[in-house]
Every structure is written in structure tokens, then in C-alpha cells.
Design an enzyme around this catalytic site. Sequence first.
Site, PDB file in Angstrom:
ATOM      1  N   LYS A  22      31.465  27.802  43.799  1.00 46.60           N
ATOM      2  CA  LYS A  22      30.846  29.055  44.266  1.00 46.60           C
ATOM      3  C   LYS A  22      30.597  29.980  43.071  1.00 46.60           C
ATOM      4  O   LYS A  22      29.493  30.501  42.903  1.00 46.60           O
ATOM      5  CB  LYS A  22      31.783  29.744  45.252  1.00 46.60           C
ATOM      6  CG  LYS A  22      31.439  31.204  45.527  1.00 46.60           C
ATOM      7  CD  LYS A  22      32.359  31.866  46.518  1.00 46.60           C
ATOM      8  CE  LYS A  22      33.590  32.453  45.907  1.00 46.60           C
ATOM      9  NZ  LYS A  22      33.449  33.759  45.241  1.00 46.60           N
ATOM     10  N   ARG A  94      29.777  41.415  45.565  1.00 47.32           N
ATOM     11  CA  ARG A  94      29.843  42.077  44.270  1.00 47.32           C
ATOM     12  C   ARG A  94      29.136  41.297  43.164  1.00 47.32           C
ATOM     13  O   ARG A  94      28.661  41.872  42.193  1.00 47.32           O
ATOM     14  CB  ARG A  94      31.301  42.283  43.873  1.00 47.32           C
ATOM     15  CG  ARG A  94      32.127  43.064  44.852  1.00 47.32           C
ATOM     16  CD  ARG A  94      33.451  43.384  44.249  1.00 47.32           C
ATOM     17  NE  ARG A  94      33.244  44.146  43.036  1.00 47.32           N
ATOM     18  CZ  ARG A  94      33.104  43.625  41.830  1.00 47.32           C
ATOM     19  NH1 ARG A  94      33.121  42.321  41.678  1.00 47.32           N
ATOM     20  NH2 ARG A  94      32.914  44.386  40.778  1.00 47.32           N
ATOM     21  N   CYS A 118      36.527  46.248  46.223  1.00 46.75           N
ATOM     22  CA  CYS A 118      36.763  45.328  47.346  1.00 46.75           C
ATOM     23  C   CYS A 118      38.265  45.353  47.613  1.00 46.75           C
ATOM     24  O   CYS A 118      39.018  46.092  46.977  1.00 46.75           O
ATOM     25  CB  CYS A 118      36.267  43.926  46.996  1.00 46.75           C
ATOM     26  SG  CYS A 118      37.337  43.080  45.840  1.00 46.75           S
ATOM     27  N   ASP A 308      42.639  33.253  41.151  1.00 47.58           N
ATOM     28  CA  ASP A 308      42.070  32.818  42.440  1.00 47.58           C
ATOM     29  C   ASP A 308      42.914  31.746  43.114  1.00 47.58           C
ATOM     30  O   ASP A 308      42.607  31.337  44.235  1.00 47.58           O
ATOM     31  CB  ASP A 308      40.643  32.282  42.250  1.00 47.58           C
ATOM     32  CG  ASP A 308      39.684  33.390  41.871  1.00 47.58           C
ATOM     33  OD1 ASP A 308      38.553  33.087  41.474  1.00 47.58           O
ATOM     34  OD2 ASP A 308      40.084  34.574  41.953  1.00 47.58           O
ATOM     35  N   ARG A 400      33.133  32.553  53.129  1.00 47.72           N
ATOM     36  CA  ARG A 400      32.443  32.968  51.904  1.00 47.72           C
ATOM     37  C   ARG A 400      32.662  31.959  50.792  1.00 47.72           C
ATOM     38  O   ARG A 400      31.849  31.827  49.888  1.00 47.72           O
ATOM     39  CB  ARG A 400      32.975  34.327  51.426  1.00 47.72           C
ATOM     40  CG  ARG A 400      32.691  35.466  52.356  1.00 47.72           C
ATOM     41  CD  ARG A 400      33.053  36.785  51.725  1.00 47.72           C
ATOM     42  NE  ARG A 400      32.390  36.934  50.417  1.00 47.72           N
ATOM     43  CZ  ARG A 400      32.469  38.055  49.693  1.00 47.72           C
ATOM     44  NH1 ARG A 400      33.186  39.072  50.118  1.00 47.72           N
ATOM     45  NH2 ARG A 400      31.849  38.154  48.544  1.00 47.72           N
TER      46      ARG A 400
HETATM   47  C1  EPZ Z   1      35.111  36.641  38.759  1.00 43.88           C
HETATM   48  O1  EPZ Z   1      35.090  37.995  39.177  1.00 43.88           O
HETATM   49  C2  EPZ Z   1      35.227  35.813  40.034  1.00 43.88           C
HETATM   50  N1  EPZ Z   1      34.068  36.064  40.889  1.00 43.88           N
HETATM   51  C3  EPZ Z   1      36.505  36.180  40.777  1.00 43.88           C
HETATM   52  O2  EPZ Z   1      36.611  35.317  41.897  1.00 43.88           O
HETATM   53  C4  EPZ Z   1      37.697  35.919  39.849  1.00 43.88           C
HETATM   54  O3  EPZ Z   1      38.875  36.326  40.492  1.00 43.88           O
HETATM   55  C5  EPZ Z   1      37.513  36.713  38.543  1.00 43.88           C
HETATM   56  O4  EPZ Z   1      36.258  36.368  37.927  1.00 43.88           O
HETATM   57  C6  EPZ Z   1      38.624  36.427  37.544  1.00 43.88           C
HETATM   58  O5  EPZ Z   1      38.661  35.079  37.247  1.00 43.88           O
HETATM   59  C7  EPZ Z   1      32.894  35.463  40.590  1.00 43.88           C
HETATM   60  O6  EPZ Z   1      32.770  34.741  39.616  1.00 43.88           O
HETATM   61  C8  EPZ Z   1      31.752  35.750  41.510  1.00 43.88           C
HETATM   62  P1  EPZ Z   1      36.413  39.857  35.906  1.00 43.88           P
HETATM   63  P2  EPZ Z   1      34.759  39.157  38.092  1.00 43.88           P
HETATM   64  O7  EPZ Z   1      35.235  40.652  35.470  1.00 43.88           O
HETATM   65  O8  EPZ Z   1      33.704  38.686  37.166  1.00 43.88           O
HETATM   66  C9  EPZ Z   1      38.406  44.104  35.334  1.00 43.88           C
HETATM   67  C10 EPZ Z   1      36.923  34.731  44.136  1.00 43.88           C
HETATM   68  O9  EPZ Z   1      37.921  34.776  44.863  1.00 43.88           O
HETATM   69  N2  EPZ Z   1      37.052  44.501  34.895  1.00 43.88           N
HETATM   70  O10 EPZ Z   1      36.917  38.773  35.028  1.00 43.88           O
HETATM   71  O11 EPZ Z   1      34.528  40.411  38.849  1.00 43.88           O
HETATM   72  C11 EPZ Z   1      38.445  43.853  36.829  1.00 43.88           C
HETATM   73  O12 EPZ Z   1      38.664  45.051  37.537  1.00 43.88           O
HETATM   74  C12 EPZ Z   1      36.601  35.891  43.215  1.00 43.88           C
HETATM   75  O13 EPZ Z   1      36.121  33.765  44.069  1.00 43.88           O
HETATM   76  C13 EPZ Z   1      36.865  45.770  34.357  1.00 43.88           C
HETATM   77  O14 EPZ Z   1      37.804  46.555  34.246  1.00 43.88           O
HETATM   78  O15 EPZ Z   1      36.141  39.239  37.336  1.00 43.88           O
HETATM   79  C14 EPZ Z   1      39.592  42.890  36.984  1.00 43.88           C
HETATM   80  O16 EPZ Z   1      40.808  43.615  37.021  1.00 43.88           O
HETATM   81  C15 EPZ Z   1      37.577  37.040  43.377  1.00 43.88           C
HETATM   82  N3  EPZ Z   1      35.610  46.146  33.967  1.00 43.88           N
HETATM   83  C16 EPZ Z   1      39.525  42.067  35.690  1.00 43.88           C
HETATM   84  O17 EPZ Z   1      38.741  42.836  34.770  1.00 43.88           O
HETATM   85  C17 EPZ Z   1      34.540  45.294  34.085  1.00 43.88           C
HETATM   86  O18 EPZ Z   1      33.412  45.690  33.689  1.00 43.88           O
HETATM   87  C18 EPZ Z   1      38.885  40.703  35.879  1.00 43.88           C
HETATM   88  O19 EPZ Z   1      37.577  40.910  36.279  1.00 43.88           O
HETATM   89  C19 EPZ Z   1      34.755  44.011  34.639  1.00 43.88           C
HETATM   90  C20 EPZ Z   1      36.018  43.642  35.029  1.00 43.88           C
END
Ligand code: EPZ
Length: 421
Positions: A22, A94, A118, A308, A400
Site C-alpha cells: 500500500k 493523508r 489523524c 506499522d 484501507r
Molecule cells: C509513512 O507515513 C507511512 N504512510 C506510515 O504508514 C508509516 O507509519 C510512516 O511512514 C513511518 O514509517 C505512507 O507511506 C502512506 P513520516 P509518513 O513522515 O510519511 C513526523 C500505515 O499504517 N513528521 O516518516 O507520514 C511525523 O509526525 C501508515 O500504513 C514531521 O514531524 O511518516 C511522525 O511522528 C501509518 N514532519 C514521524 O515524523 C514532517 O514533515 C514519521 O513520519 C513529516 C513527518
Amino acid sequence: MDSILVRGGQPLNGEIPIAGAKNACLTLMPATLLSEEPLTLTNAPRLSDIATMSELLRSLGAEATAMQDGKVLALSSHNLSSQHADYDIVRKMRASILVLGPLLARFGQAEVSLPGGCAIGARPVDLHLKALEAMGAKLDLRDGYVHATAPQGLRGAQFRFAFASVGATENALMAATLAKGTTVLENAAREPEIVDLARCLRAMGAQIDGEGTSTITIEGVDRLGGATHRVVTDRIELGTYMLAPAITGGEVECLGGSMELVGAFAEKLHDAGIEISETKRGLKVARKNGRVNAVDVATEPFPGFPTDLQAQMMALLCTADGTSVLEEKIFENRFMHAPELMRMGADIDVSGGTATVTGVERLKGAPVMATDLRASVSLILAGLAAEGETVVSRVYHLDRGYEHVETKLSACGAQIERIAA
Ligand code: EPZ
């Protein structure tokens, strides 16, 4: 809203096909916006999130057609008519923010709704925006939208991420493929989904080096062509189904799985006493007897233990012999499955980002509620091992990210069925 009924107690035996990822597909699909030529994705998962991304691309005027029962996605942005990604769609998923970089790179402008938070956290996108600004984008945040322009096009930049954000790395990587000059992304995320995106972009004509490491170098090109790309296997679905025989006993072969996708997770399963072996068709996972061992887990960016899979691992450790400490270091609120597992008799103490789980002899079936995608499947895993019936409500969360979960599990002997609302 549908629910899923599970009658626990059967050891699972058989095989489970693992679908395309996904989280790879959700970044591969926006890549079509970078080129006038068609992009075809094979091995695509049949999930509601994929349908939402298709809806978003179509709202921009792109073509997004699912074929072969949804396993093939035919994409084209030849006739794009809009660069406005509306809140109505973005708020549903998102990952919609991943159209920002490609739109900006190809058209020099984009108007994308901020995704908002979320259940698991605030989910800011500041790192996405900082990376694009470093490449020369002018960003104006108002009315809940990012109004982005790059009238002279994006230019190559040297940018270091404050945190190895998956989405920010993906947005910047896609944008950099059409920027003028060289971009170096430091402290980039290393997830397999990013490696898969880089492979697809390279097939489209992008010049990328270093994907899968913390430093990715991109030489911008004038235009990208089309490609046909097979979506990488879903390592989170793989890890989830590896836990099914671990929590119930039995032996299951996960077709399409490979150790390189689940390294740190597989190590923890092995420490918990689960047998894992590579076969010609994937990974065979078995638990023959006795209880699992308690293990400590801390979630980290890849190649560490995936956040995850934290909820699913907690379900297993609720029945382990001893006390396990789980640290959630990626998201600020990702233990919402804990109170639901406690309704099933689990012994869990949550304090901030740390959950201490003391294994119990047997969980008891109960009505529970899904709160987010991975929490919902952890409740199903718990139900498979619990005594009696478990009804998991709000399974739209589940749909999802998991294709036909009841079909895949019942094929291995689970007593599981969907109850239409
Ligand atoms: C991706 O989300 C995945 N989603 C998430 O999977 C996964 O949990 C996550 O990566 C971590 O591996 C998709 O790929 C669609 P991040 P993403 O940016 O890109 C902070 C699932 O269950 N952050 O690595 O949003 C953020 O708040 C989903 O399939 C900032 O502060 O994850 C978080 O605490 C859930 N500023 C951490 O970094 C930013 O600009 C990790 O976020 C971006 C992120």
C-alpha cells in the site's frame, strides 16, 4: 459499518499470498504527474486507500483506471486540467500530500490541502515543505492549503532532513527528478517503499543514486517518460500475517515474502521463539509448541523495527511468557489498541511512549473497536488466539490497508467472517 467476527482457538496452517505494498503504491501513483507518458503499475493492492488516490488523481484531470480486478493501474496525466488537490479528498487520506512535489516540479504550481492529523498523531508536513523550499519553491499557507509556486522551475539543492521522514523523502525525491541541477538529500528515509519509488522513477528516465541509504543524489532531467513497474511486496502485510501462526500456533507460508523486507521484525519474532525459514515461494513461519518468549521492542525508521507492526506485535506479546516493554518512538499516540486489548484480558500498562505488557495465559474474546488501520488488525490477531468470540467494529479502518483479510485467514483454518452492518 461492517464488523468482523472471530472465533478464536484454532492453530493456523496453510499459505497466505502477500499483496503489493500500500505505502509503495501510494507514492508510485502520484509519480504519474511527473510525465506526459503513461505509467502502468502491476501487483497493485486492492484497497480503499488506492481507490482514494485514484479519485484524487482523476480530480486533477489525470486518468487512473484499475484493470485485471484492480491489480493493474493504468495512469496518465497527459491531459492534466488542475493542480488543485481538494480538502474533501485529502482529508480522507493523508498520503494525498504526495501530489505536491510532482505537481510543483512539472507545472511550477500546486494548491494542495494540508492533510491534517489523524488518530495516531498530529502528522505535520513541515519537512516536506522545507525540502521543497530548499529547491526554490515559494510556499504560502492559507485557508488550510499549501499554495506553492516555482515560476522558474525547481533547482537542485543540498538538503538535510531533521528526521528521516518517509513522506518528505518521497515528495522531495519526486520533485528533484525534474529540478535543474543536482539535489542531495541527507538523512533521507531508507524504507523499501522509497527504494521501489526510485526504481520506478529510474525506469521513467530519472537519474537517481543512493536510494535505500541515508543520502540520495538526483540529477534533474528535462522530462520523464512512461514506464511499467511492479509494486514491491507489502512488508507490513507480510509481518502482520507472519504473526498469525505465531499467535495461534501452526505453520503458514507467506507467499511473496522475503527476509530483506522484514529484517529487524523477523529477528524479534525469532527471539520470541518463532521459527522462520525462507522457501522458494516466500517465508514459512511456525510455532509448534509452548508459549512465546517476552521480548522488548522499540520502533525506529527502517531498517529498525517498523512502527506499522508495533500494534500487531503487542497482540502477540499479550500472550507471551513474561513481561515485554514496547517503545513507540515514531508517533506520539500509537497505543490506542492497548485499551481494546485490555478488554480482552491483556495486562498492559501505558505510560507516554512506553507500553509494558505482561503476558497472560489466554486472552478472552470480547466486542472491541478499531481505531486506526494497524490497531484494527492487531485486534483480529488477538481474536484468533482468544477463547470465545471477538467482534471488531469499524473495520473500514482495516479495509484501507488489508485485502480480504477474512478470506486470507479463513483459508488457513481461522473461524472469521465479516458481518455487514
Ligand atoms: C509513512 O507515513 C507511512 N504512510 C506510515 O504508514 C508509516 O507509519 C510512516 O511512514 C513511518 O514509517 C505512507 O507511506 C502512506 P513520516 P509518513 O513522515 O510519511 C513526523 C500505515 O499504517 N513528521 O516518516 O507520514 C511525523 O509526525 C501508515 O500504513 C514531521 O514531524 O511518516 C511522525 O511522528 C501509518 N514532519 C514521524 O515524523 C514532517 O514533515 C514519521 O513520519 C513529516 C513527518
